[in-house]
Design a protein around this motif. Sequence first.
Motif, PDB file in Angstrom:
ATOM      1  N   HIS A 134      -5.514   1.371 -16.343  1.00  0.00           N
ATOM      2  CA  HIS A 134      -5.574   2.564 -16.952  1.00  0.00           C
ATOM      3  C   HIS A 134      -6.947   3.196 -16.625  1.00  0.00           C
ATOM      4  CE1 HIS A 134      -2.037   1.908 -19.754  1.00  0.00           C
ATOM      5  NE2 HIS A 134      -1.605   1.251 -18.833  1.00  0.00           N
ATOM      6  N   GLY A 135      -7.664   2.518 -16.044  1.00  0.00           N
ATOM      7  CA  GLY A 135      -9.180   3.396 -15.955  1.00  0.00           C
ATOM      8  C   GLY A 135      -9.155   3.786 -14.450  1.00  0.00           C
ATOM      9  N   VAL A 136     -10.710   4.133 -14.139  1.00  0.00           N
ATOM     10  CA  VAL A 136     -11.341   4.496 -12.816  1.00  0.00           C
ATOM     11  C   VAL A 136     -11.234   3.122 -11.937  1.00  0.00           C
ATOM     12  CG1 VAL A 136     -13.009   5.551 -11.698  1.00  0.00           C
ATOM     13  CG2 VAL A 136     -12.330   6.413 -13.968  1.00  0.00           C
ATOM     14  N   THR A 147       0.912  -1.030   0.011  1.00  0.00           N
ATOM     15  CA  THR A 147       0.044   0.169  -0.054  1.00  0.00           C
ATOM     16  C   THR A 147       0.934   1.338   0.096  1.00  0.00           C
ATOM     17  OG1 THR A 147      -0.226   0.074   2.384  1.00  0.00           O
ATOM     18  CG2 THR A 147      -2.028  -1.149   1.180  1.00  0.00           C
ATOM     19  N   SER A 148       2.015   1.100   0.655  1.00  0.00           N
ATOM     20  CA  SER A 148       2.955   2.284   0.451  1.00  0.00           C
ATOM     21  C   SER A 148       3.458   2.446  -0.540  1.00  0.00           C
ATOM     22  CB  SER A 148       4.190   2.257   1.689  1.00  0.00           C
ATOM     23  OG  SER A 148       3.494   1.942   2.814  1.00  0.00           O
ATOM     24  N   ALA A 149       3.676   1.472  -1.383  1.00  0.00           N
ATOM     25  CA  ALA A 149       4.406   1.489  -2.813  1.00  0.00           C
ATOM     26  C   ALA A 149       3.359   2.248  -3.800  1.00  0.00           C
ATOM     27  CB  ALA A 149       4.399   0.267  -3.298  1.00  0.00           C
ATOM     28  N   ILE A 150       1.976   2.062  -3.476  1.00  0.00           N
ATOM     29  CA  ILE A 150       0.893   2.773  -4.470  1.00  0.00           C
ATOM     30  C   ILE A 150       1.086   4.279  -4.142  1.00  0.00           C
ATOM     31  CG2 ILE A 150      -1.412   2.687  -4.735  1.00  0.00           C
ATOM     32  CD1 ILE A 150       0.089   0.270  -5.636  1.00  0.00           C
ATOM     33  N   GLN A 151       1.580   4.607  -2.870  1.00  0.00           N
ATOM     34  CA  GLN A 151       1.343   6.096  -2.720  1.00  0.00           C
ATOM     35  C   GLN A 151       2.426   6.886  -3.350  1.00  0.00           C
ATOM     36  OE1 GLN A 151       1.365   6.455   1.557  1.00  0.00           O
ATOM     37  NE2 GLN A 151      -0.100   4.752   1.875  1.00  0.00           N
ATOM     38  N   PHE A 152       3.634   6.244  -4.011  1.00  0.00           N
ATOM     39  CA  PHE A 152       4.449   7.083  -4.902  1.00  0.00           C
ATOM     40  C   PHE A 152       3.761   7.297  -6.153  1.00  0.00           C
ATOM     41  CE2 PHE A 152       6.938   4.811  -1.855  1.00  0.00           C
ATOM     42  CZ  PHE A 152       7.653   5.922  -1.204  1.00  0.00           C
ATOM     43  N   GLN A 153       3.678   8.630  -6.392  1.00  0.00           N
ATOM     44  CA  GLN A 153       2.984   9.038  -7.834  1.00  0.00           C
ATOM     45  C   GLN A 153       4.075   9.101  -8.964  1.00  0.00           C
ATOM     46  OE1 GLN A 153       0.551  12.557  -7.246  1.00  0.00           O
ATOM     47  NE2 GLN A 153       0.184  11.972  -4.979  1.00  0.00           N
ATOM     48  N   THR A 154       4.404   7.954  -9.462  1.00  0.00           N
ATOM     49  CA  THR A 154       5.418   7.537 -10.177  1.00  0.00           C
ATOM     50  C   THR A 154       4.808   7.810 -11.747  1.00  0.00           C
ATOM     51  OG1 THR A 154       5.353   5.336 -10.026  1.00  0.00           O
ATOM     52  CG2 THR A 154       7.045   6.516  -8.737  1.00  0.00           C
ATOM     53  N   VAL A 155       4.441   8.948 -12.126  1.00  0.00           N
ATOM     54  CA  VAL A 155       3.390   9.148 -13.317  1.00  0.00           C
ATOM     55  C   VAL A 155       4.494   9.307 -14.434  1.00  0.00           C
ATOM     56  CG1 VAL A 155       1.611  10.278 -14.519  1.00  0.00           C
ATOM     57  CG2 VAL A 155       1.646   9.842 -12.135  1.00  0.00           C
ATOM     58  N   SER A 156       4.145   8.664 -15.543  1.00  0.00           N
ATOM     59  CA  SER A 156       4.938   8.892 -16.905  1.00  0.00           C
ATOM     60  C   SER A 156       3.864   9.729 -17.731  1.00  0.00           C
ATOM     61  CB  SER A 156       5.426   7.675 -17.700  1.00  0.00           C
ATOM     62  OG  SER A 156       6.562   7.096 -17.010  1.00  0.00           O
ATOM     63  N   ASP A 203       6.560   2.886 -13.103  1.00  0.00           N
ATOM     64  CA  ASP A 203       5.740   3.914 -13.617  1.00  0.00           C
ATOM     65  C   ASP A 203       4.558   3.583 -13.640  1.00  0.00           C
ATOM     66  OD1 ASP A 203       6.785   2.764 -15.843  1.00  0.00           O
ATOM     67  OD2 ASP A 203       6.179   4.586 -16.932  1.00  0.00           O
ATOM     68  N   VAL A 204       3.244   4.535 -13.771  1.00  0.00           N
ATOM     69  CA  VAL A 204       2.016   4.361 -13.739  1.00  0.00           C
ATOM     70  C   VAL A 204       1.677   5.495 -14.781  1.00  0.00           C
ATOM     71  CG1 VAL A 204       1.760   3.298 -11.762  1.00  0.00           C
ATOM     72  CG2 VAL A 204       1.512   5.742 -11.975  1.00  0.00           C
ATOM     73  N   VAL A 205       0.420   5.205 -15.337  1.00  0.00           N
ATOM     74  CA  VAL A 205      -0.423   6.273 -16.135  1.00  0.00           C
ATOM     75  C   VAL A 205      -0.924   7.319 -15.460  1.00  0.00           C
ATOM     76  CG1 VAL A 205      -0.529   4.555 -18.243  1.00  0.00           C
ATOM     77  CG2 VAL A 205      -2.402   4.881 -16.441  1.00  0.00           C
ATOM     78  N   PRO A 206      -1.254   8.526 -15.822  1.00  0.00           N
ATOM     79  CA  PRO A 206      -1.855   9.410 -14.986  1.00  0.00           C
ATOM     80  C   PRO A 206      -3.270   8.974 -14.843  1.00  0.00           C
ATOM     81  CG  PRO A 206      -0.762  10.478 -17.242  1.00  0.00           C
ATOM     82  CD  PRO A 206      -0.909   8.819 -17.302  1.00  0.00           C
ATOM     83  N   ILE A 207      -3.853  10.066 -13.793  1.00  0.00           N
ATOM     84  CA  ILE A 207      -5.136   9.516 -13.174  1.00  0.00           C
ATOM     85  C   ILE A 207      -6.079  10.292 -14.166  1.00  0.00           C
ATOM     86  CG2 ILE A 207      -6.780  10.016 -11.270  1.00  0.00           C
ATOM     87  CD1 ILE A 207      -4.497   8.173 -10.918  1.00  0.00           C
ATOM     88  N   THR A 208      -7.216   9.549 -14.455  1.00  0.00           N
ATOM     89  CA  THR A 208      -8.359  10.093 -15.198  1.00  0.00           C
ATOM     90  C   THR A 208      -9.743   9.998 -14.153  1.00  0.00           C
ATOM     91  OG1 THR A 208      -8.963   7.810 -15.973  1.00  0.00           O
ATOM     92  CG2 THR A 208      -7.406   9.373 -17.249  1.00  0.00           C
ATOM     93  N   GLU A 209     -10.190  10.987 -14.455  1.00  0.00           N
ATOM     94  CA  GLU A 209     -11.783  11.294 -13.869  1.00  0.00           C
ATOM     95  C   GLU A 209     -11.818  11.026 -12.045  1.00  0.00           C
ATOM     96  OE1 GLU A 209     -15.199   9.158 -15.759  1.00  0.00           O
ATOM     97  OE2 GLU A 209     -13.514   8.400 -17.049  1.00  0.00           O
TER      98      GLU A 209
END
Length: 515
Positions: free
Chosen positions: A475-477, A63-72, A134-140
Amino acid sequence: MARGIRRFLSVALKVLALMLALVLMIVVIRTVTFPSYQTSPPECKVTDPDFIPADEERLARFTSAIQFQTVSYERGVGTPQELAKFVHFIQKSFPTVHGSPMVRRDVVGNYSLLYRVEGSDASLQPYMLASHLDVVPITEEANWEAPPFSGQVKDGYIYGRGTIDTKHTLMGSLEALEFLLSSGHQPKRTLYLAFGHDEETHGVFGAKVISKVLQQRGEEIVFILDEGTMVVDDFFPGVSKPVALVSVSEKGSLHVKLKVQAEGGHGSMPTKESAIGILARAAKKLEDNPHPNMFGTGPEARMLEYVATEMTLPYRMLSSNLWLFSPLVGWLLSQTPQGNAYARTTTALTRFTAGNKDNVISPEAEAIVDHRIHPMQTAEEVLEFDRKVINDARVVLDVKDSSSVFPPSPISPHGKDSPTYAVLQKTIQQIFPDALVTPTFMVANTDTRHYWNLSSAIYRFSPSAMSVADLKRIHGVNERISIKAYEKVINFYYHLISNMDEPLDVKHHGHTDGL
């Protein structure tokens, strides 16, 4: 004369009836005797002494790993500070891995990670487990049930960007290695862990550099496992069991730019044809004339054959007799967007640009077509097909840029006579004993495009189960993974590492894959 014609027709009808009876007999025999490609290895159970539970400590790390906003965001544009913090977190969170004399850790391309775990038998070729940071940006964001970078646990699920794409495989493989090394065990076969930092923007600064490092070391990798297709419920009609889809190839990618230049002018005095109109007609031709249905020429046929014995009778008959029913099955697949993606090179009109004022006729119009290339086609064939369909010299077709062209990947070995596929199938069915394992190909792309020169056996599989409806979360909500599913991820990697201690022998059978 009439009597002779009647005699000929009578003989012809008898021959036709005999041929139909013969075909029917072959269909029935193949349906009844078609071989099963499934196995039944010992199941991983929670009572096993080496079962790894998703306890509070392991769950907290994830859960801590998810908190890093490693967005490409786009090539070369990401979140370097978050990546640096995540890399430091990983080093701190797995002390045994990072303190072991058997482990060499390299930071590659500033943020990507490459681990080498030394095996006890130097004569064995190493293998590699891959993922990305890395992860994709947030949508909605307003529609998320939990904040997208919270790692919040809710009703047995962990929510957040990266939970299934793909920090679960990254953290799960490290948890498995931490457990293994903590028990004092040294694997027989050398293992690499490779975590790129920009997979979501084509991996040119991460996986591509990792590949160069391994080439410089002269490494030849016996097999590579990266993220990919999953264990999915309700994926095939006529199949009640979950299906573990192992991608043995990837579709290629080609972005074609369509451009038209014509006479512009004032909107009050339009010409007979405008650049927009010419380009619109060309685009409509591409949508109305899809690329040929390729079903049966690539791994997509195996996808059905490997689960044929578990299908209800009508579907079993079709899938075990693709020599006859391939055209019908291919047509049926093409009736849905998901099935069509497996049947052919797809055509998606993604951008259309023209004009800058309401009363000005634009002298120029451009469009972008996103093609995903079937494994049995080439980019050159796709481009030539487009030109013939449009058949208008005023429409200039060209590759958007060289970076947008990726040929389909080579098809990796699969089946009962492939030792690398066999060990992967064994591991999957230890963790998912009810699942059917079948080869397929990825309709999207992964970092493996940079690893083709390292190994001929590259597989794309994420060891997590979900329903077809949940696939849209990638990649979605409301991206999420259940705690139980994450626990299976950890145990999958542990069993895979353990199974790789066994010899990779080819087991010959009475039948072959060439059915």
